[in-house]
Design a protein around this motif. Structure first.
Motif, PDB file in Angstrom:
ATOM      1  N   VAL A 201      20.213  10.868 -83.600  1.00 50.07           N
ATOM      2  CA  VAL A 201      20.512  12.302 -83.498  1.00 50.07           C
ATOM      3  C   VAL A 201      20.511  12.760 -82.039  1.00 50.07           C
ATOM      4  CG1 VAL A 201      19.784  14.618 -84.188  1.00 50.07           C
ATOM      5  CG2 VAL A 201      19.551  12.708 -85.793  1.00 50.07           C
ATOM      6  N   CYS A 202      19.504  12.405 -81.298  1.00 47.87           N
ATOM      7  CA  CYS A 202      19.395  12.867 -79.906  1.00 47.87           C
ATOM      8  C   CYS A 202      20.582  12.385 -79.073  1.00 47.87           C
ATOM      9  CB  CYS A 202      18.086  12.373 -79.278  1.00 47.87           C
ATOM     10  SG  CYS A 202      16.622  13.097 -80.032  1.00 47.87           S
ATOM     11  N   GLU A 203      20.931  11.100 -79.250  1.00 50.17           N
ATOM     12  CA  GLU A 203      22.058  10.551 -78.483  1.00 50.17           C
ATOM     13  C   GLU A 203      23.373  11.226 -78.858  1.00 50.17           C
ATOM     14  OE1 GLU A 203      19.788   8.920 -80.085  1.00 50.17           O
ATOM     15  OE2 GLU A 203      18.937   7.308 -78.860  1.00 50.17           O
ATOM     16  N   GLY A 204      23.543  11.485 -80.159  1.00 49.40           N
ATOM     17  CA  GLY A 204      24.761  12.143 -80.618  1.00 49.40           C
ATOM     18  C   GLY A 204      24.871  13.565 -80.095  1.00 49.40           C
ATOM     19  N   MET A 205      23.776  14.311 -80.145  1.00 46.63           N
ATOM     20  CA  MET A 205      23.798  15.697 -79.657  1.00 46.63           C
ATOM     21  C   MET A 205      24.020  15.736 -78.152  1.00 46.63           C
ATOM     22  SD  MET A 205      23.628  17.437 -82.353  1.00 46.63           S
ATOM     23  CE  MET A 205      23.626  19.042 -81.530  1.00 46.63           C
ATOM     24  N   ASP A 206      23.475  14.746 -77.445  1.00 41.88           N
ATOM     25  CA  ASP A 206      23.675  14.682 -75.993  1.00 41.88           C
ATOM     26  C   ASP A 206      25.168  14.494 -75.673  1.00 41.88           C
ATOM     27  OD1 ASP A 206      22.583  14.500 -73.265  1.00 41.88           O
ATOM     28  OD2 ASP A 206      23.303  12.429 -73.352  1.00 41.88           O
ATOM     29  N   LEU A 207      25.831  13.628 -76.429  1.00 44.13           N
ATOM     30  CA  LEU A 207      27.270  13.438 -76.232  1.00 44.13           C
ATOM     31  C   LEU A 207      28.043  14.714 -76.554  1.00 44.13           C
ATOM     32  CD1 LEU A 207      27.776   9.877 -77.797  1.00 44.13           C
ATOM     33  CD2 LEU A 207      28.230  10.508 -75.423  1.00 44.13           C
ATOM     34  N   PHE A 208      27.623  15.407 -77.603  1.00 45.65           N
ATOM     35  CA  PHE A 208      28.309  16.638 -78.016  1.00 45.65           C
ATOM     36  C   PHE A 208      28.251  17.696 -76.907  1.00 45.65           C
ATOM     37  CE2 PHE A 208      28.113  20.795 -80.316  1.00 45.65           C
ATOM     38  CZ  PHE A 208      29.424  20.808 -80.770  1.00 45.65           C
ATOM     39  N   TYR A 209      27.077  17.841 -76.315  1.00 47.68           N
ATOM     40  CA  TYR A 209      26.929  18.863 -75.276  1.00 47.68           C
ATOM     41  C   TYR A 209      27.627  18.478 -73.970  1.00 47.68           C
ATOM     42  CZ  TYR A 209      23.497  21.025 -78.364  1.00 47.68           C
ATOM     43  OH  TYR A 209      22.883  21.625 -79.434  1.00 47.68           O
ATOM     44  N   LYS A 210      27.829  17.166 -73.744  1.00 47.45           N
ATOM     45  CA  LYS A 210      28.435  16.714 -72.481  1.00 47.45           C
ATOM     46  C   LYS A 210      29.944  16.447 -72.581  1.00 47.45           C
ATOM     47  CE  LYS A 210      24.368  14.384 -70.494  1.00 47.45           C
ATOM     48  NZ  LYS A 210      23.823  13.063 -70.095  1.00 47.45           N
TER      49      LYS A 210
ATOM     50  N   ALA B  86      32.492  18.935 -87.487  1.00 41.02           N
ATOM     51  CA  ALA B  86      32.196  18.367 -88.800  1.00 41.02           C
ATOM     52  C   ALA B  86      31.362  17.094 -88.665  1.00 41.02           C
ATOM     53  CB  ALA B  86      33.501  18.067 -89.541  1.00 41.02           C
ATOM     54  N   CYS B  87      31.674  16.271 -87.662  1.00 37.07           N
ATOM     55  CA  CYS B  87      30.909  15.037 -87.439  1.00 37.07           C
ATOM     56  C   CYS B  87      29.479  15.322 -87.016  1.00 37.07           C
ATOM     57  CB  CYS B  87      31.592  14.192 -86.366  1.00 37.07           C
ATOM     58  SG  CYS B  87      33.153  13.448 -86.882  1.00 37.07           S
ATOM     59  N   VAL B  88      29.307  16.327 -86.169  1.00 33.85           N
ATOM     60  CA  VAL B  88      27.954  16.659 -85.703  1.00 33.85           C
ATOM     61  C   VAL B  88      27.139  17.283 -86.830  1.00 33.85           C
ATOM     62  CG1 VAL B  88      26.628  18.011 -84.032  1.00 33.85           C
ATOM     63  CG2 VAL B  88      28.749  16.889 -83.321  1.00 33.85           C
ATOM     64  N   VAL B  89      27.793  18.075 -87.685  1.00 35.59           N
ATOM     65  CA  VAL B  89      27.108  18.608 -88.870  1.00 35.59           C
ATOM     66  C   VAL B  89      26.625  17.452 -89.743  1.00 35.59           C
ATOM     67  CG1 VAL B  89      27.460  19.871 -91.039  1.00 35.59           C
ATOM     68  CG2 VAL B  89      28.285  20.835 -88.881  1.00 35.59           C
ATOM     69  N   ASP B  90      27.473  16.425 -89.911  1.00 38.63           N
ATOM     70  CA  ASP B  90      27.082  15.246 -90.677  1.00 38.63           C
ATOM     71  C   ASP B  90      25.914  14.531 -90.014  1.00 38.63           C
ATOM     72  OD1 ASP B  90      27.813  13.168 -92.835  1.00 38.63           O
ATOM     73  OD2 ASP B  90      27.813  11.978 -90.989  1.00 38.63           O
ATOM     74  N   LEU B  91      25.936  14.422 -88.684  1.00 39.68           N
ATOM     75  CA  LEU B  91      24.869  13.782 -87.922  1.00 39.68           C
ATOM     76  C   LEU B  91      23.533  14.475 -88.174  1.00 39.68           C
ATOM     77  CD1 LEU B  91      23.865  11.954 -85.475  1.00 39.68           C
ATOM     78  CD2 LEU B  91      24.555  13.858 -84.010  1.00 39.68           C
ATOM     79  N   LEU B  92      23.535  15.794 -88.079  1.00 39.90           N
ATOM     80  CA  LEU B  92      22.292  16.557 -88.287  1.00 39.90           C
ATOM     81  C   LEU B  92      21.859  16.526 -89.749  1.00 39.90           C
ATOM     82  CD1 LEU B  92      23.177  19.650 -86.046  1.00 39.90           C
ATOM     83  CD2 LEU B  92      21.407  17.939 -85.558  1.00 39.90           C
TER      84      LEU B  92
END
Length: 882
Positions: free
Chosen positions: A626-635, A650-656
């Motif tokens: 989760v942390c790595e995915g959210m970091d990519l999303f914000y960057k 939609a992908c980030v919603v699935d991640l969370l």
């Protein structure tokens, strides 16, 4: 404009023949005979006639002939060749036949070989029946070199290539020495044979030119064109470099040859050399090199050539150069520039209209393509040809403004193009994209001749419609045709048309079918074919092979193919990143991203795009990162220049949501830009609520989805399962009832397994398979063995109004269990079992497969719609996180 008959009323009468009634555009007053012209000598008339013909003043020459005959001057063996050449120049067969009658009338039909030769030439150039040409030729008693040259050239104009070569053999047998004109025609005939025969005979023609000493620029240009057309462009280049007396035609020939043989960069380089040598490019040079700029997307070079054409007045009224420029701009996605070129050309021939319509269609300016198509017919008054129709059909498929899509098929038939191969290929593609694959197959079966594009289109159609087994069967049929051709040693005049051979497009199209069905053996067979035919290094084929191996569960094979590829594009990188993500290898995915960025920084053109981040987020989701995915999303916007799209959200919603952060996922949806389509995000959230049994947020997600996508069955099924898991049976039944009232049908669970040369398909509760009774009996027995090992069936998602024993029986009929049972019963002990499923694997089947892998000592690789599950020794690679 006055006719020739009107002009003739100014001249002395009476007329001598029916030539008076022949309609010719009026000439200028200065070209009319002067008063007293009837007193001119015969020599004066003939010299005037020959002079006008030599100057290509064909109409003036014909009028001079008419006046000469009206002045009682009898034409002779000097006058007839001149006037017949003039008739050939304007290609007027009716007038030519009248003059032929004069030839016979005045006794020159058999007595003059020169007159007979010009008659052969005239009939050949005026598009007469081939036998008219032959009858004149056959009556020549003493055939000379010009006689044979005229006959061979005429046969080439009628595209009777074998007959032209037979005439050449007869010429040599008659001890008539060939000239450079003979060899040019014979080289053209060779270039239109099959590659093998063309090269064999073409080399003999080349040798003949050396023996007879015909080694001039004229014949060299013809030989270069012959070698290039037969695919031996290096031989053409060698010839080009071997002689110094190169003219404009020589340079145009080599530039055109390189461009037509996909040597695009060399074509551009030769054009530059041509200019540096002081040879001024003309319209042919420009039209030949622009396709190279188009394929290489060399927009700046294309603009330079465009500027050159404008400076040298090459573009004005030159529809061929205009067509090439329109194609270049549209291929470089500068459609507006292409339209400005189109509007600039005043004399718009059909090739120019086709280029603009094709440019619009290729860039999905569909309504513009259709409007221009209508304008071409109704305003310009031009009839569409096969190129027009094959370009406009794809625009019809995509355009919502064109609802009656089948109407374009009827229009093609009315135009007489319904049997044209290129139009049929486009129609097959149209119907398959409409889901009418049976009509595509009817067209395919009805085709008189199928080329490689026809086969590729039909295979693609099956793939688009999800009929992967049919796509593989059609590939097998295509390969059988090639094998039969090789066994029988058949060489056709057009190998591409009559003996289609799978190419990179074929393999790229069919390999996803192997992946979708987990048909590993078939995929390996195609890989071997690609290696044998030098296609495996193609970046498109390589990318498809990586994807196929990954989807068959062979991640190591996929990585090996990826590492061996000499060229990798962004699609290749996206495929391997997606592959590792589907197998839950999130850490490796982040390493691949670093490698991708490093390759781009070393001067490559590869850099992450929108699809890359979808693959990255999916990988992080399946790996719980989760942390790595959210970091990519914000960057992603600041560091990579990628603006988040609805699919990324939609992908980030699935991640969370998958990680249990359902509230955070819900808040992220509420933060999405209001103009975004939120259907994908709500669907991801609903799936997360099903995993974590969050009824409250699940209901919110479902209500939003019922408004956005009321016809999608999975939304109703997921909400019903959420209610069932929470034992809210009445609500679950209400959802199922609503689903039934709206006519929404759940997609049945379906699984595939490869065995031998066949793909076996199983549906949930399926009893149609020939081993069905045996499979169900085996599963019942296996279920008892599993219970002894601690297996407890998960019946939470089966309807509550069914007794517990029946619930367990229903679970035994799930498609993946039937496929696994089939694999166990039909393969040797210890063999890995590979199964693909079209839906998400249910909790019970996931749990049961862990027990089966332990009891049967089998590795079971199961790919569902989301990810891979590698079952071995009672555990799954997903760690129950899926």
């Amino acid at each position: 404009m006055a006719s020739s008959a009107q002009c003739l009323t100014l001249l002395p009468s009476p007329p001598l023949s029916s030539l008076q009634t022949h309609q010719l555009p009026a000439t200028t007053a200065t070209s009319l005979p002067l008063p007293g012209s009837q007193t001119r000598s015969k020599e004066s008339w003939i010299e005037s006639l020959r002079s006008q013909t030599r100057s290509n003043q064909f109409r003036e020459a014909i009028l001079s002939y008419i006046e000469m005959t009206r002045s009682d001057i009898q034409p002779d063996n000097f006058a007839f060749p001149a006037v017949l050449k003039a008739v050939a120049g304007i290609q007027d067969l009716s007038l030519g036949k009248q003059i032929h009658a004069h030839v016979v009338k005045y006794g020159y039909g058999l007595s003059s070989v020169t007159v007979a030769n010009t008659l052969v030439n005239m009939y050949g150039k005026c598009g007469s029946d081939m036998w008219d040409v032959y009858r004149v030729f056959d009556r020549i008693t003493e055939k000379d070199q010009v006689s044979w040259n005229s006959m061979i050239a005429a046969l080439c104009r009628f595209e009777k290539w074998e007959l032209a070569l037979e005439a050449f053999r007869m010429m040599l047998y008659s001890n008539v020495e060939p000239s450079s004109f003979t060899l040019v025609s014979v080289a053209l005939a060779c270039s239109n044979l099959s590659r093998r025969d063309g090269l064999r005979l073409g080399r003999q023609v080349h040798g003949c030119s050396l023996r007879v000493g015909e080694w001039n620029t004229f014949i060299m240009n013809a030989l270069m064109a012959m070698y290039a057309k037969l695919g031996r462009v290096d031989d053409a280049k060698t010839l080009f470099k071997s002689f110094e007396d190169r003219d404009l035609v020589s340079w145009n020939s080599i530039v055109s040859s390189l461009s037509q043989n996909d040597k695009f960069l060399e074509a551009v380089m030769f054009l530059r050399q041509m200019a540096l040598r002081g040879i001024k490019p003309d319209g042919v040079s420009i039209a030949s090199v622009l396709p190279a700029c188009s394929h290489l997307e060399m927009l700046d070079t294309g603009k330079e050539i465009h500027a050159y054409a404008l400076r040298n007045d090459i573009l004005i009224d030159n529809s061929f150069v205009g067509s090439a420029l329109v194609d270049m701009y549209c291929n470089c996605r500068e459609v507006e520039c292409g339209r400005r070129v189109f509007d600039f050309i005043s004399d718009k021939k059909i090739a120019l209209w086709n280029a603009m319509i094709t440019g619009y269609a290729q860039n999905e300016y569909d309504e513009e393509a259709l409007m221009l198509f209508i304008k071409m017919e109704e305003v310009a008054g031009l009839w569409p040809n096969a190129t027009t129709m094959s370009s406009v059909v794809p625009a019809c498929v995509r355009s919502e403004a064109f609802p009656g899509k089948e109407g374009i098929h009827g229009h093609a038939i009315k135009l007489g193009l319904g049997r044209d191969r290129y139009v049929q290929n486009a129609l097959m593609d149209m119907y398959s994209r409409m889901g009418r694959i049976e009509i595509s197959k009817t067209i395919f079966d009805d085709m008189e001749v199928r080329d490689t594009v026809s086969w590729n289109t039909m295979i693609t159609g099956y793939t688009i419609c999800g009929q992967h087994s049919d796509a593989l069967m059609l590939l097998r049929e295509m390969q059988n045709m090639e094998e039969e051709k090789n066994r029988n040693n058949v060489y056709d005049l057009d190998e591409t048309v009559l003996c289609p051979k799978p190419n990179s497009i074929t393999l790229m199209t069919v390999l996803p079918g192997c992946g979708a069905l987990s048909a590993l053996a078939k995929g390996k067979e195609i890989h071997a074919y690609a290696i044998r035919n030098m296609l495996a290094t193609d970046v498109v084929v390589g990318s498809a092979l990586v994807d196929m191996y990954a989807k068959c569960g062979c991640l190591n094979f996929a990585r090996r193919v990826f590492d061996l590829m000499p060229v990798r594009n962004v699609i290749t990188w996206n495929v391997i990143i997606m592959a590792y993500g589907m197998h839950g290898e999130g850490r490796e995915v982040l390493e691949l991203l670093k490698n991708m960025m490093a390759e781009g920084s070393r001067g490559g053109e590869v850099k992450p795009n929108e699809v890359t981040f979808i693959a990255l987020f999916a990988a992080c989701s399946h790996s719980g990162m989760v942390c790595e995915g959210m970091d990519l999303f914000y960057k992603m916007k600041d560091d990579y220049g990628i603006e988040p799209s609805p699919d990324h959200y939609a992908c980030v919603v699935d991640l969370l949501g998958r990680a249990g952060k359902v509230e955070d996922a819900y808040q992220l949806i509420n933060m999405m830009p209001p103009e975004f389509d939120k259907a994908g995000a709500w669907s991801s959230l609903l799936g997360a609520c099903r995993i974590h049994q969050n009824v409250e947020i699940g209901e919110i997600a479902a209500q939003n989805l019922f408004l956005l996508e009321p016809d999608v069955a999975s939304h109703y099924v997921l909400l019903s399962n959420i209610y069932s898991s929470a034992q809210l049976w009445d609500k679950a039944m209400d959802v199922r009832k609503k689903m039934k009232e709206m006519g929404v049908r759940k997609e049945p669970g379906c699984s595939w397994i490869e065995f031998g040369d066949e793909i076996h398909k199983f549906l949930a509760g399926d009893g149609s398979h020939q081993q069905s009774e045996q499979l169900h009996g085996f599963l019942e027995n296996l279920s008892e063995r599993m219970r002894k090992e601690g297996y407890v069936p998960d019946t939470s998602c089966v309807l509550h109004n069914v007794i517990e024993e029946e619930k367990e029986t229903l679970l035994c009929g799930h498609s993946e269990k039937l496929a696994i049972a089939f694999g166990i019963l039909n393969t040797p002990p210890g063999t890995t079992i590979r199964v693909a499923k079209n839906l998400r694997v249910c909790n019970d089947c996931h749990q049961a497969t862990k027990f089966i892998s332990k009891i049967e000592s089998r590795e079971i690789i199961l790919r569902d719609v989301r990810r891979f599950h590698h079952f071995k020794n009672g555990t799954c690679s997903c760690g129950d996180y899926w």
